[in-house]
Design a protein around this motif. Structure first.
Motif, mmCIF file in Angstrom:
data_model
loop_
_atom_site.group_PDB
_atom_site.id
_atom_site.type_symbol
_atom_site.label_atom_id
_atom_site.label_comp_id
_atom_site.label_asym_id
_atom_site.label_seq_id
_atom_site.Cartn_x
_atom_site.Cartn_y
_atom_site.Cartn_z
ATOM 1 N N ARG A 201 26.373 -26.547 -10.669
ATOM 2 C CA ARG A 201 28.166 -26.973 -11.096
ATOM 3 C C ARG A 201 28.024 -28.162 -10.451
ATOM 4 N NH1 ARG A 201 28.605 -24.316 -14.217
ATOM 5 N NH2 ARG A 201 30.286 -22.537 -14.690
ATOM 6 N N ALA A 202 28.482 -29.706 -10.226
ATOM 7 C CA ALA A 202 28.390 -30.756 -9.869
ATOM 8 C C ALA A 202 29.963 -31.685 -9.353
ATOM 9 C CB ALA A 202 27.315 -31.518 -10.972
ATOM 10 N N THR A 203 29.852 -32.730 -8.832
ATOM 11 C CA THR A 203 31.645 -33.240 -8.675
ATOM 12 C C THR A 203 30.317 -34.347 -9.191
ATOM 13 O OG1 THR A 203 32.430 -32.291 -6.268
ATOM 14 C CG2 THR A 203 33.338 -34.351 -7.096
ATOM 15 N N LEU A 204 31.317 -35.449 -9.635
ATOM 16 C CA LEU A 204 30.008 -36.401 -10.867
ATOM 17 C C LEU A 204 31.154 -37.761 -10.223
ATOM 18 C CD1 LEU A 204 30.151 -35.529 -14.312
ATOM 19 C CD2 LEU A 204 28.841 -35.393 -11.999
ATOM 20 N N SER A 205 30.884 -38.792 -10.456
ATOM 21 C CA SER A 205 31.638 -39.861 -10.376
ATOM 22 C C SER A 205 32.407 -40.523 -11.003
ATOM 23 C CB SER A 205 30.683 -41.222 -9.235
ATOM 24 O OG SER A 205 29.903 -41.532 -10.604
ATOM 25 N N GLU A 206 33.130 -41.261 -11.099
ATOM 26 C CA GLU A 206 34.301 -42.371 -12.097
ATOM 27 C C GLU A 206 32.730 -42.828 -13.068
ATOM 28 O OE1 GLU A 206 36.321 -45.215 -11.058
ATOM 29 O OE2 GLU A 206 37.083 -43.541 -9.551
ATOM 30 N N GLU A 207 31.225 -43.088 -12.449
ATOM 31 C CA GLU A 207 30.289 -44.196 -13.425
ATOM 32 C C GLU A 207 29.323 -42.428 -14.438
ATOM 33 O OE1 GLU A 207 31.277 -45.458 -9.909
ATOM 34 O OE2 GLU A 207 30.255 -44.476 -9.997
ATOM 35 N N GLY A 208 29.883 -41.348 -13.452
ATOM 36 C CA GLY A 208 28.911 -40.290 -14.323
ATOM 37 C C GLY A 208 28.348 -39.920 -13.909
ATOM 38 N N GLY A 214 25.246 -28.123 -6.127
ATOM 39 C CA GLY A 214 25.014 -27.174 -6.090
ATOM 40 C C GLY A 214 24.102 -26.463 -7.128
ATOM 41 N N ALA A 215 23.124 -25.780 -6.968
ATOM 42 C CA ALA A 215 23.027 -24.817 -8.832
ATOM 43 C C ALA A 215 21.753 -23.443 -8.037
ATOM 44 C CB ALA A 215 21.366 -25.448 -8.513
ATOM 45 N N LEU A 216 22.649 -22.941 -8.550
ATOM 46 C CA LEU A 216 21.880 -21.321 -8.261
ATOM 47 C C LEU A 216 20.571 -20.998 -8.869
ATOM 48 C CD1 LEU A 216 21.280 -18.328 -6.349
ATOM 49 C CD2 LEU A 216 22.998 -17.423 -8.212
ATOM 50 N N LEU A 217 19.162 -20.565 -8.485
ATOM 51 C CA LEU A 217 18.225 -20.611 -9.902
ATOM 52 C C LEU A 217 16.846 -18.981 -9.575
ATOM 53 C CD1 LEU A 217 15.926 -24.415 -8.420
ATOM 54 C CD2 LEU A 217 17.819 -23.282 -10.008
ATOM 55 N N SER A 218 17.350 -19.054 -10.220
ATOM 56 C CA SER A 218 16.825 -16.991 -10.712
ATOM 57 C C SER A 218 15.846 -16.868 -11.135
ATOM 58 C CB SER A 218 18.381 -16.161 -11.076
ATOM 59 O OG SER A 218 18.335 -16.651 -12.388
ATOM 60 N N TRP A 219 15.034 -15.811 -10.814
ATOM 61 C CA TRP A 219 13.743 -15.439 -11.236
ATOM 62 C C TRP A 219 13.741 -14.357 -12.147
ATOM 63 C CZ3 TRP A 219 13.948 -19.400 -7.697
ATOM 64 C CH2 TRP A 219 14.179 -20.426 -7.784
ATOM 65 N N ASP A 220 12.397 -13.799 -12.973
ATOM 66 C CA ASP A 220 12.348 -12.876 -13.090
ATOM 67 C C ASP A 220 12.329 -11.366 -12.889
ATOM 68 O OD1 ASP A 220 13.406 -13.581 -15.794
ATOM 69 O OD2 ASP A 220 10.861 -14.149 -16.204
ATOM 70 N N ASP A 221 11.834 -11.952 -10.924
ATOM 71 C CA ASP A 221 11.533 -10.659 -10.716
ATOM 72 C C ASP A 221 13.069 -10.157 -9.627
ATOM 73 O OD1 ASP A 221 11.463 -13.149 -8.483
ATOM 74 O OD2 ASP A 221 9.180 -12.394 -8.136
ATOM 75 N N GLY A 222 13.824 -10.942 -9.876
ATOM 76 C CA GLY A 222 14.990 -11.066 -9.010
ATOM 77 C C GLY A 222 14.926 -11.807 -7.868
ATOM 78 N N ALA A 223 13.926 -12.594 -7.906
ATOM 79 C CA ALA A 223 14.408 -14.044 -6.534
ATOM 80 C C ALA A 223 14.852 -15.048 -6.764
ATOM 81 C CB ALA A 223 13.253 -14.260 -6.551
ATOM 82 N N LEU A 224 15.870 -15.261 -5.808
ATOM 83 C CA LEU A 224 16.707 -16.408 -6.770
ATOM 84 C C LEU A 224 16.948 -17.208 -5.688
ATOM 85 C CD1 LEU A 224 20.002 -14.593 -5.804
ATOM 86 C CD2 LEU A 224 19.087 -15.282 -8.519
ATOM 87 N N ALA A 225 17.764 -18.954 -5.593
ATOM 88 C CA ALA A 225 17.239 -19.610 -4.262
ATOM 89 C C ALA A 225 18.920 -20.573 -4.915
ATOM 90 C CB ALA A 225 16.389 -20.549 -4.837
ATOM 91 N N SER A 226 19.360 -20.956 -3.907
ATOM 92 C CA SER A 226 20.626 -21.561 -3.786
ATOM 93 C C SER A 226 20.020 -23.053 -3.459
ATOM 94 C CB SER A 226 21.025 -21.164 -2.851
ATOM 95 O OG SER A 226 22.524 -21.862 -2.577
ATOM 96 N N VAL A 227 20.292 -24.102 -4.285
ATOM 97 C CA VAL A 227 20.232 -25.857 -3.459
ATOM 98 C C VAL A 227 21.159 -26.620 -3.878
ATOM 99 C CG1 VAL A 227 17.635 -25.288 -3.548
ATOM 100 C CG2 VAL A 227 18.995 -26.198 -5.777
ATOM 101 N N HIS A 228 21.356 -27.541 -2.989
ATOM 102 C CA HIS A 228 22.450 -28.293 -2.962
ATOM 103 C C HIS A 228 22.069 -29.331 -2.241
ATOM 104 C CE1 HIS A 228 26.116 -30.294 -0.765
ATOM 105 N NE2 HIS A 228 26.299 -29.968 -1.067
ATOM 106 N N CYS A 229 22.784 -30.537 -3.157
ATOM 107 C CA CYS A 229 22.409 -31.632 -2.899
ATOM 108 C C CYS A 229 23.412 -32.393 -2.363
ATOM 109 C CB CYS A 229 21.274 -32.893 -3.493
ATOM 110 S SG CYS A 229 21.903 -32.608 -4.771
ATOM 111 N N SER A 230 23.785 -33.997 -2.092
ATOM 112 C CA SER A 230 24.905 -34.559 -2.327
ATOM 113 C C SER A 230 24.754 -36.241 -1.827
ATOM 114 C CB SER A 230 25.836 -33.893 -0.759
ATOM 115 O OG SER A 230 26.775 -34.653 -0.400
ATOM 116 N N ILE A 231 25.616 -36.678 -1.909
ATOM 117 C CA ILE A 231 25.520 -38.039 -1.401
ATOM 118 C C ILE A 231 27.252 -38.427 -0.789
ATOM 119 C CG2 ILE A 231 23.567 -39.171 -2.469
ATOM 120 C CD1 ILE A 231 25.469 -40.518 -4.562
ATOM 121 N N VAL A 232 28.333 -37.997 -0.351
ATOM 122 C CA VAL A 232 29.502 -37.771 0.009
ATOM 123 C C VAL A 232 29.000 -37.453 1.448
ATOM 124 C CG1 VAL A 232 30.120 -38.241 -2.080
ATOM 125 C CG2 VAL A 232 30.130 -35.834 -1.314
#
Length: 336
Positions: A201-208, A214-232
């Motif tokens: 999911r993301a918050t987008l600017s007027e420019e697009g 924020g993203a949730l990544l998953s693997w077939d063995d059940g591992a998960l990763a939560s990553v986040h980035c921001s310029i605000v």
């Protein structure tokens, strides 16, 4: 190239090019012999600043300079495909800034060019070459925390950045994900490889472009990763890697740490700290040294920053952008 100095060309003259060059000139076996920009004036000013003998007002002249062993491409990432491709086609080896390209398709084209021409190519993912990150990966690979079950990592800048800033310009590949999110995604894939599924999911600017993602990544063995980035919003730039037998925490600056802490049940926490002999924690010299080592060894890619790994990261970034609806000018819809 065993035993000889490596001659570098610098393509672009912005802030990251200056930072890299300043670190490069401190390496005894590196020599910066040429710099190029789109016009003569910035190239000449950069050359004077760093004592570089040749300054070109176009990229083609640098690409054709046979006295350059390797070119460091430091343009905005929207130009990486063109700039690095030009150098590879002319027979130069290339170290290309991150994110490697705008998308996986462009990345694949560069990798194919390098392999067809037998040239060295590496993404300048300096995090992978950092001694402390390498030490952390070795601990994980050796089973210090058991099987990795989850990872959390974030990178955000407070801003605010005006609409005219490159970070908000779609034509320059703006947004938080490609500029900052590439770090938590790359960190995660360094330890777990390419994910099987991506939710974002993301918050987008007027420019697009994405202001935060924020993203949730998953693997077939059940591992998960939560990553986040921001310029605000400025984040802790921290990371945590949890395994079946313990956890490693990087409290600040996970992509250039000066320390991390290993927690294991039934034992006291162990703190690992950087060796002062490795130099400043923010040095880009480690990636330059790795590129030069590989060139002398006759390698066409680095085992620390393998091209297949770079392609995998680009595929994940594409998948995240597809989920949140960020597309750059001229891009076809590419989904995963």
């Amino acid at each position: 190239m065993t035993g000889q100095r490596v001659r570098w060309g610098i393509l672009a003259t912005g802030g990251i090019a200056a930072t890299f060059t300043a670190d490069l000139v401190d390496l005894p076996d590196a020599e910066v012999v040429a710099v190029a920009s789109r016009s003569p004036e910035p190239a000449k000013a950069f050359a004077e600043r760093f004592g570089i003998p040749r300054a070109y007002g176009d990229w083609e002249s640098l690409a054709r300079d046979e006295e350059v062993d390797i070119v460091y491409v430091a343009t905005p990432h929207s130009a990486h495909r063109v700039a690095a491709g030009l150098c590879l086609e002319a027979g130069r080896n290339v170290l290309c800034e991150k994110p490697f390209t705008l998308n996986a398709r462009e990345a694949g084209e560069l990798v194919a060019l390098a392999r067809e021409n037998g040239r060295f190519l590496m993404e300048a993912m300096w995090m992978y070459c950092n001694p402390m990150v390498r030490r952390l990966k070795a601990l994980v690979d050796d089973g210090a925390i058991g099987d990795v079950r989850s990872i959390q990592a974030d990178f955000g800048l407070a801003g605010p950045f005006p609409a005219s800033h490159r970070l908000r310009d779609p034509a320059l590949g703006g947004g938080a994900l490609l500029d900052l999110g590439v770090y938590p995604v790359s960190f995660t894939q360094l330890l777990l490889g390419e994910p099987a599924d991506v939710v974002a999911r993301a918050t987008l600017s007027e420019e697009g472009v994405d202001l935060q993602t924020g993203a949730l990544l998953s693997w077939d063995d059940g591992a998960l990763a939560s990553v986040h980035c921001s310029i605000v919003g400025g984040t802790a730039t921290s990371a945590s890697v949890t395994g079946s037998k313990g956890r490693i925490d990087i409290p600040y600056g996970f992509f250039f740490p000066d320390r991390f802490v290993l927690h294991r049940e039934g034992r006291d926490a162990e703190e690992f700290t950087a060796d002062p002999a490795d130099g400043p924690r923010n040095s880009l010299g480690h990636e330059a040294a790795e590129a030069m080592r590989a060139l002398r060894a006759g390698e066409t890619e680095s085992p620390l920053v393998p091209l297949d790994g770079t392609l995998a990261v680009m595929r994940t970034l594409d998948a995240i952008r597809d989920r949140v609806g960020v597309r750059y000018p001229g891009e076809a819809r590419e989904t995963r």
